[in-house]
Write a protein that holds these residues in place. Structure first.
Motif, PDB file in Angstrom:
ATOM      1  N   ALA A 174      31.096 -90.601 -17.146  1.00  0.00           N
ATOM      2  CA  ALA A 174      30.607 -90.715 -15.767  1.00  0.00           C
ATOM      3  C   ALA A 174      30.340 -89.350 -15.158  1.00  0.00           C
ATOM      4  O   ALA A 174      29.451 -89.202 -14.302  1.00  0.00           O
ATOM      5  CB  ALA A 174      31.607 -91.493 -14.920  1.00  0.00           C
ATOM      6  N   THR A 175      31.117 -88.344 -15.559  1.00  0.00           N
ATOM      7  CA  THR A 175      30.895 -87.001 -15.006  1.00  0.00           C
ATOM      8  C   THR A 175      29.548 -86.420 -15.401  1.00  0.00           C
ATOM      9  O   THR A 175      29.058 -85.495 -14.742  1.00  0.00           O
ATOM     10  CB  THR A 175      32.010 -86.044 -15.466  1.00  0.00           C
ATOM     11  OG1 THR A 175      31.964 -85.906 -16.900  1.00  0.00           O
ATOM     12  CG2 THR A 175      33.374 -86.547 -15.042  1.00  0.00           C
ATOM     13  N   LEU A 176      28.937 -86.953 -16.456  1.00  0.00           N
ATOM     14  CA  LEU A 176      27.652 -86.424 -16.906  1.00  0.00           C
ATOM     15  C   LEU A 176      26.525 -86.739 -15.930  1.00  0.00           C
ATOM     16  O   LEU A 176      25.490 -86.062 -15.945  1.00  0.00           O
ATOM     17  CB  LEU A 176      27.305 -87.001 -18.285  1.00  0.00           C
ATOM     18  CG  LEU A 176      28.276 -86.668 -19.423  1.00  0.00           C
ATOM     19  CD1 LEU A 176      27.817 -87.322 -20.721  1.00  0.00           C
ATOM     20  CD2 LEU A 176      28.392 -85.164 -19.611  1.00  0.00           C
ATOM     21  N   VAL A 177      26.699 -87.765 -15.103  1.00  0.00           N
ATOM     22  CA  VAL A 177      25.634 -88.146 -14.168  1.00  0.00           C
ATOM     23  C   VAL A 177      25.850 -87.556 -12.777  1.00  0.00           C
ATOM     24  O   VAL A 177      25.086 -87.832 -11.863  1.00  0.00           O
ATOM     25  CB  VAL A 177      25.517 -89.682 -14.078  1.00  0.00           C
ATOM     26  CG1 VAL A 177      25.207 -90.277 -15.442  1.00  0.00           C
ATOM     27  CG2 VAL A 177      26.794 -90.292 -13.517  1.00  0.00           C
ATOM     28  N   ILE A 178      26.900 -86.766 -12.612  1.00  0.00           N
ATOM     29  CA  ILE A 178      27.183 -86.145 -11.314  1.00  0.00           C
ATOM     30  C   ILE A 178      26.642 -84.717 -11.320  1.00  0.00           C
ATOM     31  O   ILE A 178      27.135 -83.872 -12.074  1.00  0.00           O
ATOM     32  CB  ILE A 178      28.693 -86.128 -11.009  1.00  0.00           C
ATOM     33  CG1 ILE A 178      29.258 -87.555 -11.039  1.00  0.00           C
ATOM     34  CG2 ILE A 178      28.956 -85.475  -9.659  1.00  0.00           C
ATOM     35  CD1 ILE A 178      30.756 -87.615 -10.839  1.00  0.00           C
ATOM     36  N   PRO A 179      25.641 -84.400 -10.527  1.00  0.00           N
ATOM     37  CA  PRO A 179      25.108 -83.026 -10.483  1.00  0.00           C
ATOM     38  C   PRO A 179      26.161 -82.042  -9.975  1.00  0.00           C
ATOM     39  O   PRO A 179      26.960 -82.373  -9.091  1.00  0.00           O
ATOM     40  CB  PRO A 179      23.928 -83.121  -9.507  1.00  0.00           C
ATOM     41  CG  PRO A 179      23.604 -84.578  -9.424  1.00  0.00           C
ATOM     42  CD  PRO A 179      24.896 -85.312  -9.640  1.00  0.00           C
ATOM     43  N   PHE A 180      26.143 -80.857 -10.545  1.00  0.00           N
ATOM     44  CA  PHE A 180      27.094 -79.831 -10.117  1.00  0.00           C
ATOM     45  C   PHE A 180      26.920 -79.492  -8.644  1.00  0.00           C
ATOM     46  O   PHE A 180      27.889 -79.153  -7.953  1.00  0.00           O
ATOM     47  CB  PHE A 180      26.911 -78.580 -10.980  1.00  0.00           C
ATOM     48  CG  PHE A 180      27.880 -77.481 -10.666  1.00  0.00           C
ATOM     49  CD1 PHE A 180      29.168 -77.505 -11.166  1.00  0.00           C
ATOM     50  CD2 PHE A 180      27.506 -76.416  -9.849  1.00  0.00           C
ATOM     51  CE1 PHE A 180      30.065 -76.484 -10.880  1.00  0.00           C
ATOM     52  CE2 PHE A 180      28.390 -75.395  -9.555  1.00  0.00           C
ATOM     53  CZ  PHE A 180      29.678 -75.440 -10.079  1.00  0.00           C
ATOM     54  N   GLN A 181      25.696 -79.614  -8.146  1.00  0.00           N
ATOM     55  CA  GLN A 181      25.428 -79.270  -6.749  1.00  0.00           C
ATOM     56  C   GLN A 181      26.183 -80.180  -5.785  1.00  0.00           C
ATOM     57  O   GLN A 181      26.494 -79.773  -4.660  1.00  0.00           O
ATOM     58  CB  GLN A 181      23.927 -79.355  -6.460  1.00  0.00           C
ATOM     59  CG  GLN A 181      23.111 -78.240  -7.088  1.00  0.00           C
ATOM     60  CD  GLN A 181      22.883 -78.437  -8.574  1.00  0.00           C
ATOM     61  OE1 GLN A 181      23.284 -79.456  -9.142  1.00  0.00           O
ATOM     62  NE2 GLN A 181      22.231 -77.480  -9.212  1.00  0.00           N
ATOM     63  N   MET A 182      26.471 -81.411  -6.196  1.00  0.00           N
ATOM     64  CA  MET A 182      27.215 -82.320  -5.330  1.00  0.00           C
ATOM     65  C   MET A 182      28.676 -81.906  -5.175  1.00  0.00           C
ATOM     66  O   MET A 182      29.344 -82.289  -4.218  1.00  0.00           O
ATOM     67  CB  MET A 182      27.137 -83.752  -5.880  1.00  0.00           C
ATOM     68  CG  MET A 182      25.775 -84.398  -5.770  1.00  0.00           C
ATOM     69  SD  MET A 182      25.796 -86.115  -6.320  1.00  0.00           S
ATOM     70  CE  MET A 182      26.966 -86.823  -5.138  1.00  0.00           C
TER      71      MET A 182
ATOM     72  N   LEU B 121      21.669 -69.733 -12.224  1.00  0.00           N
ATOM     73  CA  LEU B 121      21.485 -68.951 -10.999  1.00  0.00           C
ATOM     74  C   LEU B 121      22.333 -69.491  -9.858  1.00  0.00           C
ATOM     75  O   LEU B 121      22.700 -68.740  -8.942  1.00  0.00           O
ATOM     76  CB  LEU B 121      20.005 -68.955 -10.594  1.00  0.00           C
ATOM     77  CG  LEU B 121      19.627 -68.292  -9.263  1.00  0.00           C
ATOM     78  CD1 LEU B 121      19.950 -66.801  -9.293  1.00  0.00           C
ATOM     79  CD2 LEU B 121      18.156 -68.518  -8.950  1.00  0.00           C
ATOM     80  N   PHE B 122      22.691 -70.772  -9.913  1.00  0.00           N
ATOM     81  CA  PHE B 122      23.331 -71.426  -8.780  1.00  0.00           C
ATOM     82  C   PHE B 122      24.730 -70.876  -8.512  1.00  0.00           C
ATOM     83  O   PHE B 122      25.058 -70.516  -7.380  1.00  0.00           O
ATOM     84  CB  PHE B 122      23.397 -72.934  -9.029  1.00  0.00           C
ATOM     85  CG  PHE B 122      23.853 -73.725  -7.837  1.00  0.00           C
ATOM     86  CD1 PHE B 122      22.999 -73.959  -6.784  1.00  0.00           C
ATOM     87  CD2 PHE B 122      25.141 -74.220  -7.772  1.00  0.00           C
ATOM     88  CE1 PHE B 122      23.410 -74.681  -5.672  1.00  0.00           C
ATOM     89  CE2 PHE B 122      25.574 -74.939  -6.675  1.00  0.00           C
ATOM     90  CZ  PHE B 122      24.701 -75.174  -5.621  1.00  0.00           C
ATOM     91  N   LYS B 123      25.567 -70.807  -9.523  1.00  0.00           N
ATOM     92  CA  LYS B 123      26.943 -70.331  -9.315  1.00  0.00           C
ATOM     93  C   LYS B 123      26.999 -68.899  -8.799  1.00  0.00           C
ATOM     94  O   LYS B 123      27.692 -68.634  -7.805  1.00  0.00           O
ATOM     95  CB  LYS B 123      27.750 -70.468 -10.615  1.00  0.00           C
ATOM     96  CG  LYS B 123      28.269 -71.852 -10.890  1.00  0.00           C
ATOM     97  CD  LYS B 123      29.294 -71.831 -12.016  1.00  0.00           C
ATOM     98  CE  LYS B 123      28.756 -71.201 -13.263  1.00  0.00           C
ATOM     99  NZ  LYS B 123      29.732 -71.150 -14.373  1.00  0.00           N
ATOM    100  N   PRO B 124      26.321 -67.946  -9.427  1.00  0.00           N
ATOM    101  CA  PRO B 124      26.373 -66.579  -8.874  1.00  0.00           C
ATOM    102  C   PRO B 124      25.819 -66.486  -7.462  1.00  0.00           C
ATOM    103  O   PRO B 124      26.300 -65.676  -6.657  1.00  0.00           O
ATOM    104  CB  PRO B 124      25.511 -65.779  -9.864  1.00  0.00           C
ATOM    105  CG  PRO B 124      25.493 -66.587 -11.113  1.00  0.00           C
ATOM    106  CD  PRO B 124      25.566 -68.005 -10.691  1.00  0.00           C
TER     107      PRO B 124
END
Length: 277
Positions: free
Chosen positions: A115-123, A211-214
């Protein structure tokens, strides 16, 4: 008397089959040219000198110095290697447990992992940011490494590959006195090399291109990564396409070389996972 055309296995070759084979080759070559054409344009532009048709390396030297890519390469390498190492460790341990150990709730845990595979990191960025701030990890390497230290894809990949390994090998090692960790380290991981290489490539390339995390978790110039340096370089040299393309090539070459080195094991890892449920 007519002479039959035979292939290397002694089977008769049909003219229609040869035409289909040539058509497939033609389509593949055409597709490859379409894919490689933009890369060729990028390379040609990166070597072009203003007002001249000569090939010049000056764009690369200027982009490397003005973009501060030495520091960015060092930071990206540290972060990518650290995240990759942690993901390999967590994925191997969790994947082996889900593949071999019998315990209550194993299937539920597997479903949660999937289930974690369908959750975007941005959320998840807001709760992750608050946790990192609570732990005083903002503007540190920890903020770039810990949020992706474990990954559902890696756990599932290793579980699926471990299921393809005969359990008799583990039973033989157990008869010799090996415990679970010794079996994992000495038997399972050496046999799971294609899956490990696949996970290494996926993780390292993903972290290198992130690029998102940094951008969210760091503001210190000392922690800038390759992608942050490339974004800043793009803002500074918006109209200088030769320098921009040189910077793009500089940031891309390491992951391209890494993929070319490990592509054989990568293909084996992808092809042999998912065979068993």
């Amino acid at each position: 008397m007519s002479i039959q055309n035979l292939d290397g296995n002694g089977d008769q070759q049909v003219p229609g089959d040869k035409r289909i084979s040539w058509l497939i080759v033609l389509l593949l070559v055409t597709g490859a040219l379409i894919v490689l054409l933009p890369l060729g344009v990028v390379l040609a532009t990166s070597f072009s000198a203003p007002g001249s048709n000569a090939v010049s390396w000056q764009n690369y030297r200027q982009a490397w110095v003005q973009g501060g890519f030495l520091l960015a390469f060092a930071n990206s390498t540290i972060v990518a290697l650290a995240v990759t190492g942690l993901q390999i460790a967590t994925s191997a341990l969790a994947g082996y447990a889900l593949a071999r150990l019998k315990f209550r709730g194993r299937e539920l845990i597997l479903l949660i992992v999937l289930a974690t595979l369908v959750i975007p990191f941005q959320m998840l960025v807001i709760p992750i940011f608050l946790i990192l701030k609570w732990g005083h990890l903002i503007n540190t390497y920890g903020a770039l490494i810990l949020p992706t230290a474990a990954n559902g894809f890696g756990i599932f990949l290793m579980r699926q590959y471990f299921l393809t390994i005969p359990i008799e090998l583990e039973e033989a090692a157990a008869l010799d006195g090996a415990d679970r960790l010794q079996i994992l380290w000495r038997v399972m991981l050496p046999l799971a090399r294609p899956a490990l290489v696949t996970l290494f490539l996926f993780t390292f390339i993903g972290e290198w291109n992130d690029l998102f995390k940094p951008l969210v978790f760091t503001t210190r110039p000392e922690l800038k990564t390759v992608q942050l340096a490339l974004a800043a370089f793009q803002e500074q040299f918006t109209n200088n396409w030769s320098l921009l393309m040189a910077a793009v090539v500089i940031s891309t070459v390491p992951v391209m070389l890494l993929f070319l080195v490990g592509q054989r094991e990568f293909i084996r890892g992808i092809a042999t996972t998912g065979i068993k449920n």
